[in-house]
Design an enzyme around this catalytic site. Structure first.
Site, mmCIF file in Angstrom:
data_model
loop_
_atom_site.group_PDB
_atom_site.id
_atom_site.type_symbol
_atom_site.label_atom_id
_atom_site.label_comp_id
_atom_site.label_asym_id
_atom_site.label_seq_id
_atom_site.Cartn_x
_atom_site.Cartn_y
_atom_site.Cartn_z
ATOM 1 N N GLU A 249 2.103 2.961 -1.322
ATOM 2 C CA GLU A 249 2.617 3.453 -0.090
ATOM 3 C C GLU A 249 2.559 2.566 0.848
ATOM 4 O O GLU A 249 1.655 1.711 1.216
ATOM 5 C CB GLU A 249 2.097 4.804 0.564
ATOM 6 C CG GLU A 249 2.160 6.124 -0.550
ATOM 7 C CD GLU A 249 1.608 7.174 0.187
ATOM 8 O OE1 GLU A 249 1.440 7.263 1.423
ATOM 9 O OE2 GLU A 249 1.327 8.190 -0.266
ATOM 10 N N SER B 133 -0.919 13.655 -4.774
ATOM 11 C CA SER B 133 -0.696 15.007 -4.429
ATOM 12 C C SER B 133 -1.736 16.061 -4.945
ATOM 13 O O SER B 133 -1.857 17.267 -4.652
ATOM 14 C CB SER B 133 0.746 15.291 -4.391
ATOM 15 O OG SER B 133 1.177 15.058 -5.686
ATOM 16 N N GLU C 195 10.889 8.939 0.083
ATOM 17 C CA GLU C 195 10.576 10.096 0.512
ATOM 18 C C GLU C 195 11.329 10.563 1.845
ATOM 19 O O GLU C 195 11.005 10.131 2.609
ATOM 20 C CB GLU C 195 8.923 10.478 0.368
ATOM 21 C CG GLU C 195 8.527 11.829 0.581
ATOM 22 C CD GLU C 195 7.133 12.138 0.416
ATOM 23 O OE1 GLU C 195 6.588 11.339 -0.362
ATOM 24 O OE2 GLU C 195 6.645 13.324 0.170
ATOM 25 N N ASP D 212 -0.764 6.850 -8.641
ATOM 26 C CA ASP D 212 -0.874 6.527 -7.483
ATOM 27 C C ASP D 212 -2.418 6.076 -7.055
ATOM 28 O O ASP D 212 -3.438 6.425 -7.832
ATOM 29 C CB ASP D 212 -0.991 7.829 -6.420
ATOM 30 C CG ASP D 212 0.477 8.060 -6.126
ATOM 31 O OD1 ASP D 212 1.344 7.387 -5.999
ATOM 32 O OD2 ASP D 212 0.610 9.163 -5.474
ATOM 33 N N LYS E 266 1.441 3.175 -8.208
ATOM 34 C CA LYS E 266 2.290 3.211 -6.896
ATOM 35 C C LYS E 266 1.427 3.124 -5.798
ATOM 36 O O LYS E 266 0.215 3.708 -5.633
ATOM 37 C CB LYS E 266 3.145 4.572 -7.160
ATOM 38 C CG LYS E 266 3.725 4.978 -5.772
ATOM 39 C CD LYS E 266 4.813 6.087 -6.252
ATOM 40 C CE LYS E 266 4.199 7.477 -5.941
ATOM 41 N NZ LYS E 266 3.544 7.650 -4.643
#
Ligand code: KIV
Length: 272
Positions: free
Chosen positions: A123, A53, A190, A91, A121
């Site tokens: 996704e 982000s 999320e 991330d 991390k």
């Protein structure tokens, strides 16, 4: 008042799993730079996420896709220099792990070696299982991320709540079990319905950390700049703003401009 907890010298992946077992909720916030990380860590946060982000918050991009591995390493190494207690999760950015597990391992190794981060991390679920397994073989702790996965925004088309339909909810539950089986130490969920998130958390022994996933999970994460109100154009229902720094900072800057223009700054005491 400091809320730093004394019972954990350093938060580790093991302490997070213990926190789930003892039903202590896990607190997690983002940081992308030294100064913010120092404040967040000093306040006693359990986990700092160097999130991609940063692409939106720090660089002003519309999505998380443009941020590079080098940029993530820069952010993460700045955060690492500030912390003494929190576990720092970094991330893996878009394009550095999908579809090629060798590439995934190399990216994760660069993060660990060059930034000093403690975990990565990624996704996704079954689609990236090979990448997760390969990273884990190097002894690098992996946090999963399911539900709304912003790196796939062009597939979803919107940032709305995920897994409301049965088919997607079923896949999410299967993916969560798979991530635990592969060896992930925790999972971010999320923007999914609270009931589904609670069901997933109850089905796993690893902690589930929610963002817009309700109260039935094992911990919560927010983007720091959003929760302290430095950003103000983004107001999803799940976001609690603890400060309105956008207004406070604007007032301070306006006061400074006015003081400079009116020669009220610097004063006699503020010069040599
Ligand atoms: O990049 C990020 O900040 C994240 C959180 C929203 C979980 O992935």
């Amino acid at each position: 008042m400091s809320t730093a907890k004394k019972e954990y010298k350093r938060v580790t992946v093991k302490s997070l799993i213990e926190m789930k077992a003892t039903k202590e909720k896990i607190s997690m916030l983002t940081a992308y730079d030294y100064t913010m990380a120092k404040i967040v860590d000093g306040a006693g946060i359990d986990v700092i996420l160097v999130g991609d982000s940063a692409s939106n918050v720090m660089a002003g991009h519309e999505t998380t896709l443009p941020i590079t591995l080098d940029q993530m390493i820069y952010h993460a190494s700045s955060v690492i220099r500030a912390i003494y207690r929190a576990l720092v999760v970094v991330d893996l950015p878009f394009g550095t792990y999908q579809g090629n597990s060798k590439n995934a391992l190399e990216s994760a190794i660069r993060i660990m070696k060059e930034s000093g981060g403690h975990a990565v991390k990624l996704e996704g679920g079954s689609e990236i299982s090979e990448s997760i397994s390969r990273i884990l073989t190097a002894g690098i702790p992996v946090m999963g991320h399911l539900g709304l996965t912003p790196q796939s925004i062009y597939k979803f088309g919107t940032y709305t709540v995920r897994a409301k339909e049965e088919e997607e909810a079923k896949k999410l539950k299967e993916d969560a079990l798979l991530l635990e089986k592969l060896g992930c130490f925790a999972l971010v969920l999320e923007k999914v319905p609270a009931g589904l998130a609670a069901e997933v958390a109850a089905s796993l022994t690893i902690p589930v950390i929610g963002i817009g996933a309700g109260a039935g999970v094992d911990g919560q994460v927010l983007v720091t700049h959003d929760m302290i109100g430095m950003t103000h154009e983004f107001s999803p229902r799940f976001l609690r703003r603890y400060l309105d720094l956008y207004s406070e900072m604007t007032n301070a800057f306006q006061q400074y401009i006015s003081d400079v223009k009116s020669k009220n700054f610097p004063s006699e005491k503020e010069q040599y």
